[in-house]
Motif scaffolding. Structure first.
Motif, PDB file in Angstrom:
ATOM      1  N   UNK A  71     -38.625  26.350   1.808  1.00 44.23           N
ATOM      2  CA  UNK A  71     -39.671  26.937   0.969  1.00 44.23           C
ATOM      3  C   UNK A  71     -40.037  28.289   1.567  1.00 44.23           C
ATOM      4  N   UNK A  72     -40.814  29.055   0.833  1.00 43.38           N
ATOM      5  CA  UNK A  72     -41.219  30.361   1.330  1.00 43.38           C
ATOM      6  C   UNK A  72     -41.945  30.240   2.669  1.00 43.38           C
ATOM      7  N   UNK A  73     -42.620  29.125   2.852  1.00 47.08           N
ATOM      8  CA  UNK A  73     -43.353  28.910   4.098  1.00 47.08           C
ATOM      9  C   UNK A  73     -42.487  28.365   5.230  1.00 47.08           C
ATOM     10  N   UNK A  74     -41.210  28.092   4.962  1.00 51.10           N
ATOM     11  CA  UNK A  74     -40.307  27.667   6.021  1.00 51.10           C
ATOM     12  C   UNK A  74     -40.108  26.162   6.130  1.00 51.10           C
ATOM     13  N   UNK A  88     -34.986  26.790  -3.490  1.00 50.75           N
ATOM     14  CA  UNK A  88     -35.658  27.366  -2.339  1.00 50.75           C
ATOM     15  C   UNK A  88     -34.828  28.519  -1.809  1.00 50.75           C
ATOM     16  N   UNK A  89     -35.048  28.862  -0.556  1.00 50.82           N
ATOM     17  CA  UNK A  89     -34.354  30.005   0.039  1.00 50.82           C
ATOM     18  C   UNK A  89     -33.250  29.520   0.976  1.00 50.82           C
ATOM     19  N   UNK A  90     -32.096  30.118   0.825  1.00 53.02           N
ATOM     20  CA  UNK A  90     -30.944  29.695   1.620  1.00 53.02           C
ATOM     21  C   UNK A  90     -31.012  30.293   3.026  1.00 53.02           C
ATOM     22  N   UNK A  91     -30.855  29.445   4.038  1.00 53.88           N
ATOM     23  CA  UNK A  91     -30.802  29.939   5.416  1.00 53.88           C
ATOM     24  C   UNK A  91     -29.603  29.338   6.138  1.00 53.88           C
ATOM     25  N   UNK A 110     -35.898  42.761  11.152  1.00 54.31           N
ATOM     26  CA  UNK A 110     -36.805  42.637  10.006  1.00 54.31           C
ATOM     27  C   UNK A 110     -36.143  41.995   8.787  1.00 54.31           C
ATOM     28  N   UNK A 111     -34.925  42.458   8.487  1.00 57.12           N
ATOM     29  CA  UNK A 111     -34.273  42.027   7.254  1.00 57.12           C
ATOM     30  C   UNK A 111     -33.907  40.554   7.264  1.00 57.12           C
ATOM     31  N   UNK A 159     -37.888  33.674   9.072  1.00 54.23           N
ATOM     32  CA  UNK A 159     -37.786  32.287   9.547  1.00 54.23           C
ATOM     33  C   UNK A 159     -37.401  32.175  11.027  1.00 54.23           C
ATOM     34  N   UNK A 160     -37.801  33.161  11.836  1.00 56.23           N
ATOM     35  CA  UNK A 160     -37.530  33.056  13.271  1.00 56.23           C
ATOM     36  C   UNK A 160     -36.049  33.117  13.557  1.00 56.23           C
TER      37      UNK A 160
END
Ligand code: PRX
Length: 651
Positions: A452-455, A464-467, A488-489, A494-495
């Motif tokens: 999620x945006x909050x990790x 959600x967001x792919x990591x 930054x990018x 997400x650390x």
């Protein structure tokens, strides 16, 4: 995004591997288990098995200083030796490395022995021009064998190549030369495209004139035979430099973390970023994925990836992966429709291509032309098809398999990025039951999550967001000259988990569906473009007061670039909107390159903005995609959208 989800939820077709394919498949189920049991040992094993090391490594991964990973860092190797000499030494010198097909119909084939000799000559030529390890060399060439030779020669002497796609403008080339401070440019007089010669050397001349002066020499391949200007003392014919160079070259080994190349790609700001890749880890994952995802049998397969070397796909799956694996491959200089719309299928028939790797845009273009054209050619040699660059819609996937693959070939949809260096998510043919439209599963040794945006991990089937949760061998090592932007990018969000910038969801089977970019990057025909870069080009034109650029859905190209421009009052009455549109579209093509030319430029009186002055692109997208306009209550002036809607409809 909602449309994609709705559409993909309906997709129920499944294609289990055939027994025949599974029995001969290179990939094994055991590799997933091996990677799950000990991920680092899995990659160490691949690095030893697939590459030849001058000094074997003892350390696998150093992640003590994130976000910069070091893989195999006490090992040394020479990348070009791994792609060439060792195949010759193993007795495969006569195997064809490259079948080159020129657009006008000329063709040349290079065996591994011949390609090795050409690269040795080129390496000697570069050294005699003063290029040494760590120097940057810009390559601006058509897709001809010399492009591959140039890249490998640069790598062989430990210099760093920065390949710039031949469709980019002088301005784009100049900014890339400046950013990397390239000392040498390798180009051609011209190349063939759509039946004509497109000049390259004049663009290089113009680009160098705009740079801060790092370029000392220009090596020029003779290809287009077009007239060019010549600057004595700076310009050198490639064929003359190679003829003067010795065919013998003793390679030096470099550290695994020695830089291999920089490749510029669009970011969310106006300035492209130079993605830096290094040697040992990159080559390991390039070779492994090329072998396992494409089920490569180097003795019998004829592989063809249609990407240009100006993109990451051309780096990893035309140059480094296939050559590290000793594959035989086809490269084609021109466009798919020159001189006739069956050109690709003719090439497949001519060389007996067995593996084809291309982009959804190309497949959708062929779909539109119908089955009759490919039906005229014998495509039975094909046994595996691949897709890359953007989500492939299930209809195109099934058409690809049925019409091009004769209804039997597996289709692998491969997700990755310039930054990841090599394939990260893909089915493995012979193992995975295929699901059209989904990129499916991480390859062995790669850990992916959706947050999620909050990790927090997304546990439902919502998007959600792919990591990427753990470092991988072919990951980028930085942005050239800008470690802050690198941090930054990709890492601030997400650390120590890599934020890819893509939306994704996992279905009930655990398969991953890519949902497009979540940032201001557009994807047109599988090529990345930045809204900010096109906007800054538009506002640099003396007529333009303001510009907003959006990517809208397009049936063929995935997305198309649409711009909304406000003309300065002092120029408003100079032209009619059609003329403004024509000039501004051409302006972007000239400033950035033809791939960035907006499909439409709408001239509007005002842009929709919030009270704090933020442009509401979401509303512009609603208009451009023909949807009812969403909530306009946060607009400073809600009437603006009505006007924009009327203007867009009117033209
Ligand atoms: O949005 C994803 C899309 O292309 C982006 C990467 O672009 P680039 O660095 O130019 O590399 C393209 C070739 C690897 C990703 O962030 N993308 C790439 N492959 C896929 C994809 N989207 C969906 N499915 C894919 N198979």
């Amino acid at each position: 995004m909602t449309d994609t989800i709705d559409h993909t939820l309906e997709e129920l077709r499944r294609f289990p591997p055939s027994q025949h394919f599974s029995e001969q498949a290179v990939a094994t189920e055991a590799e997933y288990h091996e990677a799950a049991a000990d991920r680092l040992e899995f990659w160490a094993h691949r690095a030893r098995e697939l590459l030849e090391w001058e000094t074997p490594f003892t350390r696998v991964l150093d992640w003590s200083t994130p976000p910069v990973a070091r893989w195999f860092d006490d090992g040394t190797l020479n990348v070009s030796v791994n792609c060439l000499d060792r195949h010759v030494a193993a007795g495969n010198g006569d195997r064809i490395a490259l079948h080159f097909e020129g657009e006008p119909g000329d063709s040349r084939s290079y065996s591994y022995a011949e390609l090795t000799t050409a690269v040795k000559r080129a390496a000697n030529a570069l050294s005699s021009l003063g290029v040494t390890a760590g120097d940057r060399v810009a390559i601006y060439l058509p897709l001809i064998p010399e492009a591959v030779i140039a890249m490998l020669a640069v790598a062989r002497i430990g210099a760093i190549h920065s390949v710039v796609f031949g469709g980019f403008s002088a301005e784009s080339l100049a900014s890339r030369i400046d950013d990397a401070e390239a000392s040498l440019v390798i180009t051609a007089d011209g190349g063939y495209r759509k039946g004509r010669v497109f000049p390259l050397k004049p663009t290089v001349d113009e680009a160098i004139a705009r740079t801060r002066g790092s370029v000392r020499q220009v090596l020029v391949v003779q290809r287009g035979d077009n007239d060019i200007d010549w600057q004595e003392g700076r310009d050198i014919w490639w064929h003359e430099a190679l003829a003067d160079a010795s065919p013998n070259h003793t390679p030096q080994a470099f550290a695994a973390e020695h830089p291999l190349f920089i490749l510029y790609t669009s970011g969310t700001t106006g300035r492209p970023k130079g993605i830096l890749h290094t040697s040992g880890g990159y080559l390991t994952q390039a070779a492994f994925t090329h072998r396992s995802v494409f089920d490569l049998h180097p003795q019998t397969d004829v592989y063809w990836c249609t990407a240009d070397i100006g993109w990451i796909t051309g780096h990893t799956y035309v140059v480094y992966g296939p050559l590290a694996n000793g594959a035989t491959q086809v490269i084609y200089e021109g466009t798919p429709d020159t001189p006739h719309p069956g050109r690709w299928w003719e090439i497949i028939e001519k060389y007996g291509v067995t593996i084809l790797y291309t982009a959804p845009t190309a497949i959708r273009t062929f779909m539109k032309l119908g089955t009759e054209i490919p039906g005229r050619f014998d495509l039975r040699s094909l046994r595996l098809l691949g897709s890359v660059g953007e989500p492939i819609n299930p209809e195109a996937w099934v058409w690809y398999r049925d019409v091009i693959g004769g209804g039997t070939t597996p289709v692998v949809d491969t997700w990755w990025q310039t930054e990841t260096g090599a394939i990260m998510i893909s089915a493995l043919p012979g193992i995975t039951t295929l699901k059209p439209g989904s990129a499916q599963v991480p390859i062995p040794g790669i850990n992916i999550d959706i947050l999620t945006d909050g990790g927090a991990p997304v546990t439902s089937e919502d998007g959600g967001l792919l990591v990427v949760t753990d470092p991988w061998p072919s990951m980028l090592r930085g942005i050239w000259g800008d470690s802050e932007r690198f941090q930054e990018t990709y890492w601030d969000k997400f650390g120590d988990k890599y934020f890819a910038g893509d939306g994704a969801r996992r279905d009930a089977d655990g398969d991953i569906w890519l949902l497009g970019r979540v940032d201001d990057i557009m994807n047109v025909s599988g090529h990345r473009l930045s809204t900010a870069e096109i906007e800054s080009s538009l506002v640099a034109h003396p007529w333009t007061a303001e510009a907003a650029v959006i990517g809208v859905s397009d049936a063929i190209t995935g997305q198309a670039v649409i711009a909304y421009c406000v003309i300065k009052q002092s120029h408003e009455s100079d032209h009619d909107p059609a003329e403004f549109e024509r000039v501004l579209r051409d302006h972007v093509a000239k400033e950035i390159g033809a791939i960035a030319r907006p499909k439409r430029v709408y001239i509007v009186g005002e842009l929709p903005k919030t009270r704090s002055g933020k442009i509401m692109r979401r509303l512009l997208r609603d208009v451009a995609e023909g949807r009812p306009i969403g909530d306009t209550t946060t607009l400073a002036d809600p009437a603006v959208m009505k006007l924009i809607e009327q203007m867009s409809r009117a033209r």
